[in-house]
Design a protein around this motif. Structure first.
Motif, PDB file in Angstrom:
ATOM      1  N   ARG A 165      34.836   3.802 -57.505  1.00 22.95           N
ATOM      2  CA  ARG A 165      35.619   4.915 -58.029  1.00 22.95           C
ATOM      3  C   ARG A 165      37.103   4.608 -57.866  1.00 22.95           C
TER       4      ARG A 165
ATOM      5  N   VAL B 165      27.059  -0.954 -57.656  1.00 29.38           N
ATOM      6  CA  VAL B 165      27.121  -0.343 -56.322  1.00 29.38           C
ATOM      7  C   VAL B 165      28.531  -0.349 -55.762  1.00 29.38           C
ATOM      8  N   GLY B 166      29.148  -1.539 -55.642  1.00 29.50           N
ATOM      9  CA  GLY B 166      30.474  -1.628 -55.054  1.00 29.50           C
ATOM     10  C   GLY B 166      30.753  -3.020 -54.513  1.00 29.50           C
TER      11      GLY B 166
ATOM     12  N   ALA C 287      19.736   1.659 -55.181  1.00 32.66           N
ATOM     13  CA  ALA C 287      20.426   1.937 -56.441  1.00 32.66           C
ATOM     14  C   ALA C 287      19.434   2.262 -57.554  1.00 32.66           C
TER      15      ALA C 287
ATOM     16  N   THR D  37      33.365  -0.707 -50.140  1.00 33.80           N
ATOM     17  CA  THR D  37      34.131   0.229 -50.951  1.00 33.80           C
ATOM     18  C   THR D  37      33.398   0.457 -52.259  1.00 33.80           C
ATOM     19  N   ASN D  38      33.399   1.700 -52.714  1.00 31.87           N
ATOM     20  CA  ASN D  38      32.743   1.997 -53.988  1.00 31.87           C
ATOM     21  C   ASN D  38      33.667   1.662 -55.150  1.00 31.87           C
TER      22      ASN D  38
ATOM     23  N   GLU E 244      32.558   2.331 -44.392  1.00 31.04           N
ATOM     24  CA  GLU E 244      33.092   2.551 -45.739  1.00 31.04           C
ATOM     25  C   GLU E 244      34.597   2.666 -45.692  1.00 31.04           C
TER      26      GLU E 244
END
Length: 378
Positions: free
Chosen positions: A13, A299-300, A321, A10-11, A377
């Motif tokens: 955001r 990154v996540g 990245a 998961t990112n 994801e």
């Protein structure tokens, strides 16, 4: 192992209705945490509690998410780590607990207790037989970690000056080793006395099962007879004055292989689950009393039941990245005149004398997991 393992991602955001803690919860459930039988099971959550002064360690809020999920499934979770080999504020259980509380790891924040797995002085361990290893036949693992029914790891993914990066395998392997286990991984040699620190208290000889320690007639300082010493490291645990040290004479490649073997000994034969946070990717280990600025963009969060695939996926993501300007990595690029740095491995450029791929390859060889993965994801 040729079969691809599943790694979930998961990112970072977020929205007002979906914060990072909610995303973590969704991630780990999608990745399989909910499929583990936790009912009345002691569950060790292996985590680095943070060396005071270093602020890159994982926030305890992340642990609370895991603790609540495990308790909700009937489990009995506790946060845990083993004492350090080096001199710092985590070299014995009392100072280690103080450091944990100072960094927010207490029951009021996380919802569970902290247990230092190898006891007061790092001597409370279990010798765990290991088959198929090239270097380790009996890993010395902190007792509380081996007493647990389920093992969960939560890892801050970052650079490391000896292993290239510190990921899940290092968190489990090196992190679960007792002080004498860490001696075995770091050194091919045996402990020695720092005479200027020895107080002639003679506690080390009392714990030595091999009668390998004697004292000078004139100055009373301890000396270790290496012909008798078996390198168990228990004298290091009992010394209150940091007068006993170990030569860090093991090559980085062998260190990486031993870490893989210790990781296998730690998790072999019981349910496991792993989460890795690729955030604040500092160039050095969290055991430092400081943390430099990150070398790459955040990154996540990644999760998997396969620790090898998880480390591989995190390393691959790091290598895609963007490099952060002004970081230690950029310093190394300029200092070593690295051409086309965006195409180079971030960690070997940061620490040129390391090769993290050795650990991955050896872990695959001994059957710990797969380096092939499918990214999902969430």
């Amino acid at each position: 192992m040729n079969e691809k393992s599943k790694v979930y991602f998961t990112n970072l955001r977020t929205t007002g209705s979906n914060n990072i803690l909610q995303k973590l919860k969704k991630l780990v459930l999608e990745a399989g945490l909910g499929e583990i039988d936790f009912e009345n099971k002691f569950t060790a959550i292996k985590i680095h509690l943070g060396e005071p002064g270093n602020l890159a360690y994982l926030r305890p809020n992340f642990s609370k998410v895991m603790v609540e999920l495990i308790k909700g499934q009937g489990g009995k979770p506790f946060l845990t780590d083993c004492n350090t080999l080096y001199v710092g504020r985590r070299k014995n259980a009392l100072e280690h607990m103080d450091a944990a509380y100072e960094n927010g790891y207490n029951p009021f924040v996380t919802g569970c207790h902290v247990i230092i797995a190898d006891g007061l002085k790092g001597t409370d361990d279990i010798e765990v037989p290991l088959e198929g290893g090239d270097y380790v036949t009996e890993a010395k693992i902190g007792r509380a970690i081996m007493d647990a029914d389920v093992l969960i790891s939560m890892t801050h993914f970052k650079g490391h000056e000896a292993t290239g990066f510190g990921g899940t395998l290092k968190n489990i392997g090196m992190g679960s080793g007792s002080r004498r286990g860490k001696v075995e991984m770091h050194s091919a040699g045996k402990p020695f006395i720092k005479e200027e620190k020895c107080r002639s208290c003679k506690m080390c000889s009392k714990i030595c099962a091999m009668n390998a320690i004697y004292y000078g007639v004139d100055d009373g300082k301890a000396t270790i007879d290496h012909d008798k010493c078996v390198g168990c490291g228990r004298c290091m645990g009992i010394c209150s004055f940091d007068a006993i040290a170990v030569p860090f004479d093991q090559s980085n490649d062998i260190l990486n292989k031993k870490i893989a073997e210790y990781a296998k000994a730690t998790i072999n034969g019981r349910p496991q689950f792993h989460v890795s946070f690729v955030i604040d990717v500092s160039p050095y280990c969290d055991c430092h009393v400081e943390n430099d600025m990150p070398i790459i963009q955040d990154v996540g969060i990644f999760a998997s039941c396969d620790p090898v695939a998880l480390d591989m996926a995190c390393a691959d993501a790091c290598n895609k990245a963007p490099i952060i300007k002004g970081s230690y990595l950029e310093d190394q690029i300029h200092h070593n005149h690295v051409q086309h740095p965006e195409e180079k491995d971030r960690f070997t450029v940061t620490h040129p004398n390391t090769n993290w791929e050795v650990c991955i390859a050896h872990a695959v060889k001994i059957g710990l997991g797969s380096s092939e993965y499918e990214m999902i994801e969430v």
